[in-house]
Every structure is written in structure tokens, then in C-alpha cells.
Enzyme design. Structure first.
Site, mmCIF file in Angstrom:
data_model
loop_
_atom_site.group_PDB
_atom_site.id
_atom_site.type_symbol
_atom_site.label_atom_id
_atom_site.label_comp_id
_atom_site.label_asym_id
_atom_site.label_seq_id
_atom_site.Cartn_x
_atom_site.Cartn_y
_atom_site.Cartn_z
ATOM 1 N N ASP A 153 -2.807 -6.258 8.942
ATOM 2 C CA ASP A 153 -1.529 -6.605 8.395
ATOM 3 C C ASP A 153 -1.836 -5.876 6.929
ATOM 4 O O ASP A 153 -1.532 -6.728 5.817
ATOM 5 C CB ASP A 153 -1.369 -8.152 8.226
ATOM 6 C CG ASP A 153 0.354 -8.343 7.620
ATOM 7 O OD1 ASP A 153 1.048 -7.342 8.032
ATOM 8 O OD2 ASP A 153 0.560 -9.528 7.372
ATOM 9 N N ASN B 140 8.127 -1.484 4.676
ATOM 10 C CA ASN B 140 8.093 -2.061 3.589
ATOM 11 C C ASN B 140 7.965 -1.201 2.401
ATOM 12 O O ASN B 140 7.015 -0.825 1.723
ATOM 13 C CB ASN B 140 6.720 -2.796 3.577
ATOM 14 C CG ASN B 140 6.364 -3.707 2.450
ATOM 15 O OD1 ASN B 140 7.211 -4.061 1.759
ATOM 16 N ND2 ASN B 140 4.867 -4.028 2.270
ATOM 17 N N GLY C 268 -0.208 -10.787 0.075
ATOM 18 C CA GLY C 268 -0.722 -9.465 0.908
ATOM 19 C C GLY C 268 -2.142 -9.331 0.476
ATOM 20 O O GLY C 268 -2.533 -9.590 -0.797
#
Length: 417
Positions: free
Chosen positions: A306, A96, A325
Site C-alpha cells: 500500500d 491517487n 499513508g
């Protein structure tokens, strides 16, 4: 280094001293002695902490740090510090980034940046070039460079033939393919779970169907290819059921769930707090109960924080425009330990290593010392001061947690708060 850990309760079913309070002597990075009492005759450095418990080092299968490209969100150096002080000795780091980690030199970059750190960084290479979902990335070369899996982070592969080819190709060298469970055409512009709450808030919904369709598709492809698949961060009751049935057919599939999807429901979004805007979205209480049951019966193989740090420019905006997120490393243990027993929590935080090809180190004499230090009974309200990450976008702020990590001993280094 040499370290004498005093009065530590071992939580490790693979250890002969499981559930016992003992002293542990570590010399040159290995456990040399475990006993009820070890006399410090050689003036070793001692470590004594309140209600100290130790376990095998924890592993997180889905962490984002930002570097390269998004260092304003998080650097590798501070990300690894965050992991260590949160109790994690091993982290699998997503692609990412900008540029996306999609070739062997990129993998080597991540490995080099983490060299000499107490925390072991395991790169997850992109599944497709630039994570665009068009052409496969250099999977074999990346695995040879140190990649442990291949995943276009939170980007579903719309082309089913590409998933088929990836599973077939990676199967030749034992590569682990990850496929994000979302059918984007069904999701559309949805920003939260499609249910009563989304209707009352006037926000577009992302239905559970979008996740379940993609999982069903991927499981059919997996059965055809006889490949090796991991489905990251499932969130619905039917997803649990689909994977349970796939495992009953002996398909080579594993899955994970994000900690926040076990704690918060879509009702948490009533205040339009963008820290609760995550992907997959927070679902219903019924889904949470099914996910917890899936962890208890082994259908869901592991949990992940995560962890995805995002700067204020991408979070403190209108809900529709905020990025998905939340940070999660710092709160992962306390949140899980508030839901499960400490023994089960530790099991969930160490269980994923085998799937990602990471060595386990039981707390035994002669083993490499790779351990997490924690207090399972420390009850507190999580605050922004508990966030070590550069970005502060945590959905756990002001949430009551039970259990806090002191740090780790790994790679012959002690890192504690």
C-alpha cells in the site's frame, strides 16, 4: 540481453528446480538453460551475488506514485525504479492522482509513461468519475485501454446502489471492482483505531465496526449481483471472519492486507509519529494475529505494501491534520520475511497476479525471464537511507527487518542495486 546467473537458489514451487542452487542462463529475455553448473564458454555477462535467491517476479496490488499532479511526492519513473530495486516486477498503480485516472486516455497516459521499463505497470482506473462516488467512470473503455481493476483509492462508496450497479455492469466484461472497506459515518473524525490507546492519547477513534459494516454490506450486494469483488487492505479480526464465511458460500471475492497492518499495532502511535497514520488504521495485536492466520489459511489472498509517498508538508504536521499513508515497497519483503518463512513470503508476494489478470512466469526453461533477486537472510535495521522513493514517509524506519531484495530481471532488463 544475455545473462548468466551463478549459484542462485530457486524459490518457486512451480519450478522443477525448487529449493535447488543452480546456474540460470537467460538469452533474449527467455530462460534457455538451468543446470547445477553452466560453463561460460561464450563470455556471457555473469551475475554473482551473496546468498542469491530467485523467485517469480513479485507483484504489488496497491501502489501510488502521484504522477500526474503530485510529482513532488513521486514520479512514475522513480516509482518504477523504487519497485524494481525493491524486488517488484509488476505493480498495480492506483488513481491517487490529480486529475484522477478515470477515462481511457488517462489509462493510456500511464501505460505510455511506463513503456520500455523493466517493471510492468498495470493501471487501476477510478471506479467513479473523479473518485467522487456519484457516477460510474468509463469502466469498459478503461479496461480496453489496459486497466486491470477499478477503485476509488481509500474512498468508500457510500451509495450501496452504486456498488450494485458497478458489480453488475463490470460483470459483463469480467471487470474487477474494488470497494474500500470503511463506513465513513461510523468513522466520523477518527484518526486512529478506537481502543484503549486512542483514549489514552486523546485522539478520536476509528472503530473496527466501520470496516466490518462496509464489508458485510458489500458481501450482501456481491451475493445478490454474482459479481467479482476485491476488498483491499482489511485490518480487523472480524473482517477476516466475514470474508472466510463468504468464501465458504463460494462468493467471487478476494481481499488483501497491507504489510504494515501485519507488523505494527495501534500502540505504535504513542509517540504521535505521523508515519504511523495509515488507512485503515493500525489495529490491536489480536487483529494482527487474526490477519496472519487469515494469510496462512488462504482467507486473505494477497499482501500489498500500500505504498503511498507523501511530501513533508502533508506528514510533518499535527497528527489530526496529517494525511494517511506510508511508503512500503522498500520494506515489504524484509517485513514479511521477518514474519513468515521465505517460501510463504514469496508465495504472498506473487499470489495476487491471477486475480488481476497478470501472467505468471515460472522459472523454467523456455519461459520468459521475469524474476526477483534477493537475499532472505540479510538482517538489518531499516533506515531512511534504504528509502528509494522521493518521499520518505516510512513507518518502518528504525525497525529491524530480515531479507533484502537485490533487484529484478524483467522485460529483458537487469535492474539491481
Amino acid at each position: 540481453m544475455t545473462l548468466l546467473i551463478k549459484s542462485a537458489t530457486i524459490v518457486d514451487s512451480k519450478s522443477d528446480f525448487h529449493n535447488q542452487t543452480v546456474d540460470i542462463l537467460i538469452e533474449d529475455g527467455k530462460i534457455s538453460q538451468i543446470s547445477e553448473t553452466i560453463e561460460n564458454t561464450k563470455n556471457y555477462e555473469e551475475l554473482t551475488l551473496e546468498n542469491l535467491h530467485v523467485s517469480q517476479g513479485w507483484f504489488d496490488s496497491s501502489v501510488s506514485f502521484g504522477e500526474p499532479g503530485y510529482e513532488d511526492r513521486e514520479t512514475i519513473a522513480n516509482g518504477l525504479k523504487t519497485a524494481a530495486l525493491s524486488g517488484f516486477t509488476d505493480v498495480a498503480v492506483n488513481s491517487n492522482t490529480h486529475p484522477v485516472i478515470d477515462c481511457n486516455t488517462d489509462i493510456s497516459f500511464l501505460k505510455a509513461k511506463s513503456f520500455g521499463n523493466a517493471v510492468n505497470l498495470y493501471p487501476v482506473g477510478a471506479l467513479t468519475r473523479n473518485s467522487e462516488g456519484v457516477d460510474l467512470a468509463e469502466l469498459y473503455d478503461m479496461q480496453n485501454a489496459g486497466a486491470v481493476a477499478f477503485y476509488d483509492y481509500q474512498k468508500p462508496i457510500s451509495n450501496p446502489n452504486l456498488v450494485k450497479i458497478a458489480l453488475q455492469y463490470a460483470g459483463n466484461f469480467g471487470g474487477l471492482v474494488l470497494s474500500f472497506p470503511q463506513e465513513s459515518k461510523i468513522t466520523g473524525l477518527g484518526v486512529m483505531n478506537e481502543h484503549i490507546t486512542s483514549t489514552s492519547l486523546g485522539l478520536k477513534g476509528n472503530p473496527a465496526l466501520a470496516e466490518e459494516l462496509q464489508i458485510a454490506r458489500d458481501l450482501f450486494i456481491l451475493e445478490y449481483t454474482e459479481g467479482k469483488l476485491h476488498i483491499p487492505t482489511i485490518s480487523t479480526a472480524k473482517s477476516v471472519d466475514l470474508i472466510r464465511k463468504a468464501k465458504a458460500k463460494n462468493l467471487n471475492v478476494t481481499c488483501s492486507v497491507a504489510v504494515h497492518n501485519l507488523v505494527f499495532s495501534d500502540e505504535s502511535l504513542v509517540g504521535f509519529d505521523t508515519n504511523f497514520k495509515v488507512l485503515p488504521p493500525l489495529r490491536t495485536q489480536e487483529d494482527i494475529e487474526a490477519l496472519i492466520e487469515g494469510l496462512k489459511d488462504g482467507t486473505i489472498d494477497m499482501v500489498t505494501s500500500d505504498h503511498n509517498p507523501l511530501d513533508i508538508e502533508h506528514k510533518k504536521v499535527e497528527f489530526d491534520h496529517a494525511q494517511y499513508g506510508t511508503t512500503g515497497l522498500e520494506s515489504a519483503f524484509g517485513a514479511l520475511n521477518s514474519t513468515f518463512t521465505t517460501k510463504k513470503t514469496v508465495e504472498l508476494l506473487t499470489k495476487g497476479k491471477d486475480r488481476f489478470g497478470i501472467e505468471n512466469h515460472p522459472i523454467k526453461v523456455g519461459e520468459t525471464a521475469c524474476i526477483t533477486l534477493f537475499n532472505p537472510d540479510d538482517t538489518y535495521t531499516f533506515s531512511s537511507e534504504d528509502i528509494i522513493a522521493t518521499s520518505k514517509n516510512s513507518c518502518f524506519v528504525d525497525h529491524k527487518l530480515k531479507g533484502k531484495a537485490y533487484g529484478i530481471f524483467a522485460n529483458n532488463q537487469l535492474v539491481i542495486k
